[in-house]
Design a protein around this motif. Structure first.
Motif, PDB file in Angstrom:
ATOM      1  N   UNK A 195       0.804  -1.225   0.000  1.00 39.68           N
ATOM      2  CA  UNK A 195       0.000   0.000   0.000  1.00 39.68           C
ATOM      3  C   UNK A 195       0.837   1.275   0.000  1.00 39.68           C
ATOM      4  N   UNK A 196       2.105   1.164  -0.391  1.00 41.81           N
ATOM      5  CA  UNK A 196       2.908   2.372  -0.581  1.00 41.81           C
ATOM      6  C   UNK A 196       2.256   3.212  -1.681  1.00 41.81           C
ATOM      7  N   UNK A 197       2.060   4.509  -1.449  1.00 44.28           N
ATOM      8  CA  UNK A 197       1.357   5.334  -2.447  1.00 44.28           C
ATOM      9  C   UNK A 197       1.939   5.213  -3.849  1.00 44.28           C
ATOM     10  N   UNK A 218       0.514   0.589 -10.003  1.00 44.64           N
ATOM     11  CA  UNK A 218      -0.370  -0.502 -10.388  1.00 44.64           C
ATOM     12  C   UNK A 218      -1.629   0.027 -11.073  1.00 44.64           C
ATOM     13  N   UNK A 219      -2.159   1.136 -10.570  1.00 45.35           N
ATOM     14  CA  UNK A 219      -3.328   1.740 -11.208  1.00 45.35           C
ATOM     15  C   UNK A 219      -2.997   2.154 -12.637  1.00 45.35           C
ATOM     16  N   UNK A 250      -6.855  -3.024  -1.690  1.00 48.15           N
ATOM     17  CA  UNK A 250      -6.074  -1.840  -1.332  1.00 48.15           C
ATOM     18  C   UNK A 250      -6.602  -0.609  -2.058  1.00 48.15           C
ATOM     19  N   UNK A 251      -7.026  -0.797  -3.308  1.00 53.99           N
ATOM     20  CA  UNK A 251      -7.581   0.322  -4.071  1.00 53.99           C
ATOM     21  C   UNK A 251      -8.855   0.846  -3.420  1.00 53.99           C
ATOM     22  N   UNK A 252      -9.541  -0.007  -2.650  1.00 53.68           N
ATOM     23  CA  UNK A 252     -10.745   0.419  -1.937  1.00 53.68           C
ATOM     24  C   UNK A 252     -10.424   1.173  -0.652  1.00 53.68           C
TER      25      UNK A 252
END
Length: 217
Positions: free
Chosen positions: A114-116, A122-123, A184-186
């Motif tokens: 979950x590192x920004x 990934x997005x 994680x995106x949520x």
């Protein structure tokens, strides 16, 4: 220029090439994250990295390879795990333990990081159809490599089973990683998702084992 003068040692040449490759990729990814993959032309990347376009394409044959270079070390990884496993460890067990170690380490390839910067990267990968297609090509090569490693580990190496097993294992890997990244995106943290990721890993490989245990379990 003295043509008889020796060039730099081979090790130094390779180090320079590796640094150039890394610089080009890092520059490209920075631009992709800032403006979007499809909005950044290759000529701009070459200029920002201070190399010519022909030089860039010598290192990266396609624009998509610039974005996926961060995963280069993982290509063929499952095949290597099978080949390098201890003699008394079954292939499926070795692969499950390897993925579990990746979850523990929050390896981005597992989707559980979950590192920004990783989340943004990934997005970006899933935002461009050409990148998704290129990742599919990478997975296809991984599948072939894993099938080869499983064939070597099989008691009947000439049949279709290693290919069938590799297809299932690579598909499971993709599903697990995507499930983690979506959570994680949520907005959930990696630490919060981790116990679920471990449970889902064990369930997935348990299902694989039910069908493959006789040969690779």
């Amino acid at each position: 220029m003295d043509e008889n003068r020796p060039g730099p040692p081979s090790g130094l040449r390779e180090l320079k090439k590796a640094r150039t490759r890394q610089n080009i990729s890092d520059t490209a990814i920075e631009l992709f994250l800032r403006r979007g993959f499809d909005q950044v032309p290759v000529a701009e990347i070459a200029a920002a990295a201070e190399v010519s376009k022909p030089t860039l394409f010598r290192y990266f044959p396609a624009k998509e390879d610039l974005a996926l270079h961060r995963f280069a070390d993982h290509e063929g990884e499952f095949a290597r795990v099978v080949r390098e496993r201890p003699a008394d460890r079954a292939p499926l067990t070795a692969l499950r333990l390897h993925w579990a170690a990746g979850l523990d380490a929050r390896d981005p390839v597992t989707g559980l990081n979950d590192t920004p910067g990783v989340l943004a990267y990934l997005a970006m990968l899933y935002s461009a159809p050409s990148l998704v297609a290129r990742m599919t090509e990478y997975s296809g090569r991984d599948q072939e490599a894993l099938a080869g490693a499983l064939r070597e580990a099989s008691s009947a190496p000439d049949d279709l089973v290693p290919h069938l097993a590799a297809a299932q294992i690579i598909a499971v890997r993709q599903v697990l990683a995507l499930a983690n990244s979506r959570k994680l995106a949520d907005g959930r943290s990696a630490d919060e998702v981790y116990p679920e990721a471990v449970t889902e890993l064990d369930r997935a490989f348990g299902l694989l084992g039910q069908g493959l245990a006789a040969r690779f379990g």
